[in-house]
Design an enzyme around this catalytic site. Structure first.
Site, PDB file in Angstrom:
ATOM      1  N   ASP A   1     -33.059  70.205 -36.788  1.00 39.39           N
ATOM      2  CA  ASP A   1     -31.699  69.523 -35.985  1.00 39.39           C
ATOM      3  C   ASP A   1     -31.819  67.943 -36.235  1.00 39.39           C
ATOM      4  O   ASP A   1     -32.966  67.365 -36.257  1.00 39.39           O
ATOM      5  CB  ASP A   1     -32.303  69.794 -34.570  1.00 39.39           C
ATOM      6  CG  ASP A   1     -31.285  69.298 -33.638  1.00 39.39           C
ATOM      7  OD1 ASP A   1     -30.038  69.787 -33.442  1.00 39.39           O
ATOM      8  OD2 ASP A   1     -31.597  68.148 -33.013  1.00 39.39           O
TER       9      ASP A   1
ATOM     10  N   GLU B   1     -30.021  70.010 -40.556  1.00 35.53           N
ATOM     11  CA  GLU B   1     -28.468  69.418 -40.110  1.00 35.53           C
ATOM     12  C   GLU B   1     -28.680  68.157 -40.791  1.00 35.53           C
ATOM     13  O   GLU B   1     -29.492  67.417 -40.194  1.00 35.53           O
ATOM     14  CB  GLU B   1     -28.468  69.398 -38.676  1.00 35.53           C
ATOM     15  CG  GLU B   1     -27.301  68.954 -38.011  1.00 35.53           C
ATOM     16  CD  GLU B   1     -27.073  68.710 -36.649  1.00 35.53           C
ATOM     17  OE1 GLU B   1     -26.111  68.683 -36.106  1.00 35.53           O
ATOM     18  OE2 GLU B   1     -28.299  68.554 -35.994  1.00 35.53           O
TER      19      GLU B   1
HETATM   20  C1  GLC Z   1     -27.847  68.825 -32.753  1.00 39.59           C
HETATM   21  C2  GLC Z   1     -27.541  70.256 -32.248  1.00 39.59           C
HETATM   22  C3  GLC Z   1     -26.711  69.908 -30.977  1.00 39.59           C
HETATM   23  C4  GLC Z   1     -27.500  69.095 -30.011  1.00 39.59           C
HETATM   24  C5  GLC Z   1     -27.733  67.732 -30.892  1.00 39.59           C
HETATM   25  C6  GLC Z   1     -28.989  67.062 -29.869  1.00 39.59           C
HETATM   26  O1  GLC Z   1     -26.703  68.185 -33.134  1.00 39.59           O
HETATM   27  O2  GLC Z   1     -27.004  71.000 -33.094  1.00 39.59           O
HETATM   28  O3  GLC Z   1     -26.354  71.439 -30.326  1.00 39.59           O
HETATM   29  O4  GLC Z   1     -26.637  68.727 -28.794  1.00 39.59           O
HETATM   30  O5  GLC Z   1     -28.702  68.191 -32.142  1.00 39.59           O
HETATM   31  O6  GLC Z   1     -30.368  67.731 -30.028  1.00 39.59           O
END
Ligand code: GLC
Ligand code: MG
Length: 539
Positions: free
Chosen positions: A211, A275
């Site tokens: 993440d 991500e």
């Molecule tokens: C990432 C997740 C999202 C979350 C953020 C903070 O972007 O996909 O859903 O709000 O991280 O952890």
């Protein structure tokens, strides 16, 4: 990819994650088993036969760890446990075992950037300036004016710094104030998070989706972020007022990601997806410069592209060209933070998208419900759950619409829960649910299933070279080639018929309408409105 023909592998030479179709599940929204209106692990276990029927290979699960749920599980108080809402660690082990028995694999969401403010580490860190864990988070003195240390903004609105009265310092949080950022300059944090990975890898998970990976480290001089010249007050969400020059995608973050990858590589045959930040021009470096980083930096480009043949072709070609040699591509068409594609491009084109996703070179990802053509579910103001919408209202940022629960059948609450679903089920559940679409052999659901099967039967689609063709008349085309096999895929982005000249004689193998038997073609192929076709070209 066309110029990489020399390295054309056999399907059997590829890693499992290169052959796989990956399916994202937000556990809260998949299947409830205990009537609390929220999905859980036993619920997912119950639905494994569906996943097998659909034909996906891998599930990546949004976080399942203990959490106050202020950001729906992305605010974690214990990285090595399961929130009672979702079940127990035993439930997890049972799910993982049963998935492995069925030949399915599981990726967990790993959230290295921040913890919940209720995490014991943070409770210690904030307790005094002298606490041994003080430096596990990012603390700074007030700025010269007595306010926050600098101008950095939280993605979820307001300053990224919150003052803690007990010690008079500010702590940094890229997201909610209840999600303090860990200090990734501290080697103890590295060691602790490496142990978290090992905890799950030893249990047998097949990998992770990491993440918010590009925001792990911020500028150590705490320099102010510059204003974004494209910011339009009233139009752009206020958290985007500044360019995130000193908070995002800092070179030091790559070192941390390479360290995480090294931990993963202590275990055979695991995968790390991430991500990542920025557009196509940045994605290449997340594979790692020198030291390996992600196997699969997640590519959302298709979701951000205007839906016409030329724009999509440009997106595909520039993404593939931007990848370093040997980098394996991937494509994501849905997710828990993104508008549903079916809402944006419509049901007819959702079929074209499915055919695109499953014929492109690289690992396809889609989000539970995409295969049903789930659209964004309207959320009445009093039902809003997403903190993003609550804190930055009025810019269409609410992520609840795409998180609406999965629909299984036409029973009460679409079979999702016997209780009150935590988000509205949506208006069209009786027509658009798994049971209903399973009975309609030309439905989008059958299209996903058929395309997944077709992909597995055609080495050209998994291991083959990709050769772009010029899009004409709203029809996007490319070829996939492996050995003697040459497939051409043509997709009509128009809601009117089109005629396409073929480079030679061909056989039509499959239509996205699922209503054509294999048939020989002459020099052209006629495409109906919103139709995609897969052809085999004769030598
Ligand atoms: C990432 C997740 C999202 C979350 C953020 C903070 O972007 O996909 O859903 O709000 O991280 O952890
Ligand atoms: Mg439940």
């Amino acid at each position: 990819m066309s110029d990489r023909k020399q390295s054309q592998p056999e399907v059997s030479d590829l890693e499992w994650w290169q052959r796989a179709v990956i399916y994202q599940i937000a556990p809260l929204s998949f299947q409830d088993s205990d009537g609390d209106g929220k999905g859980d692990l036993p619920g997912i276990l119950r639905r494994l036969p569906y996943l097998e029927w659909l034909g996906i290979d891998v599930v990546w699960l949004c976080p399942i760890h203990p959490s106050p749920m202020l950001d729906f599980g992305y605010d974690i108080t214990d990285f090595c446990a399961v929130d009672p809402l979702f079940g127990t660690l035993d439930d997890f082990d049972r799910l993982l075992d049963e998935m492995h028995v069925r030949g399915l694999r599981l990726l967990l969401d790993f959230v290295p950037n921040h913890t919940s403010s209720q995490h014991p580490w943070f409770l210690e860190s904030r307790s005094s300036r002298a606490n041994p864990r003080r430096d596990w988070y990012i603390w700074a003195d007030a700025g010269p004016d007595g306010g926050p240390p600098n101008n950095w903004l939280s993605r979820f609105g307001g300053s990224a710094w919150t003052r803690d009265d007990r010690t008079g310092q500010y702590y940094y949080h890229a997201f909610l104030a209840e999600q303090p950022d860990l200090n990734w300059r501290n080697p103890e944090v590295h060691a602790a998070m490496a142990e978290v990975l090992r905890f799950w890898l030893r249990r047998g998970v097949d990998g992770f989706r990491v993440d918010a990976s590009a925001v792990l480290i911020e500028d150590d001089l705490l320099r102010d972020d510059p204003p974004d010249p494209d910011y339009e007050p009233g139009k752009t969400p206020p958290p985007q007022r500044l360019l995130r020059t000193f908070t995002d995608d800092r070179p030091e973050a790559m070192e941390c990601l390479a360290m995480l990858r090294a931990v993963l590589d202590e275990f055979p045959k695991r995968v790390m997806a991430g991500e990542v930040q920025g557009k196509t021009d940045r994605i290449g470096h997340f594979y790692g410069d020198g030291r390996p980083c992600f196997h699969l930096p997640l590519n959302f480009a298709l979701l951000d592209t205007p839906w016409d043949a030329l724009a999509v072709q440009a997106t595909i070609d520039s993404y593939l060209r931007a990848l370093p040699d040997q980098a394996w591509p991937d494509w994501v068409v849905g997710g828990h933070d993104k508008r549903r594609a079916a809402a944006r491009i419509g049901q007819a084109q959702a079929r074209v998208l499915a055919m695109l996703l499953l014929t492109l070179p690289g690992t396809p990802f889609f989000f539970a419900g995409d295969e049903l053509g789930m659209a964004d579910v309207p959320i009445p103001p009093e039902a809003v759950q997403d903190p993003f919408e609550k804190l930055v209202p009025g810019y269409g940022l609410n992520r609840d619409p795409e998180r609406s629960p999965m629909r299984w059948d036409a029973s009460r609450n679409a079979g999702f829960t016997s209780g009150q679903p935590y988000l509205p089920m949506g208006p069209d559940v009786t027509e658009r649910n798994v049971a209903r679409l399973q009975q309609a052999p030309r439905s989008l659901l059958w299209l996903y299933r058929s395309l997944i099967r077709f992909r597995k039967s055609e080495p050209a689609l998994i291991a083959g070279a990709h050769q772009p063709m010029r899009s004409v008349d709203d029809v996007l085309m490319f070829m996939r080639m492996h050995g003697d096999s040459k497939l051409m895929v043509a997709r009509n982005f128009a809601s009117a018929a089109r005629q396409i000249a073929l480079p030679g004689s061909a056989e039509l193998l499959m239509s996205s309408h699922l209503d054509r038997e294999p048939e020989p073609l002459g020099a052209t192929v006629a495409l109906r409105a919103d139709e995609g076709v897969i052809l085999r070209l004769r030598k």
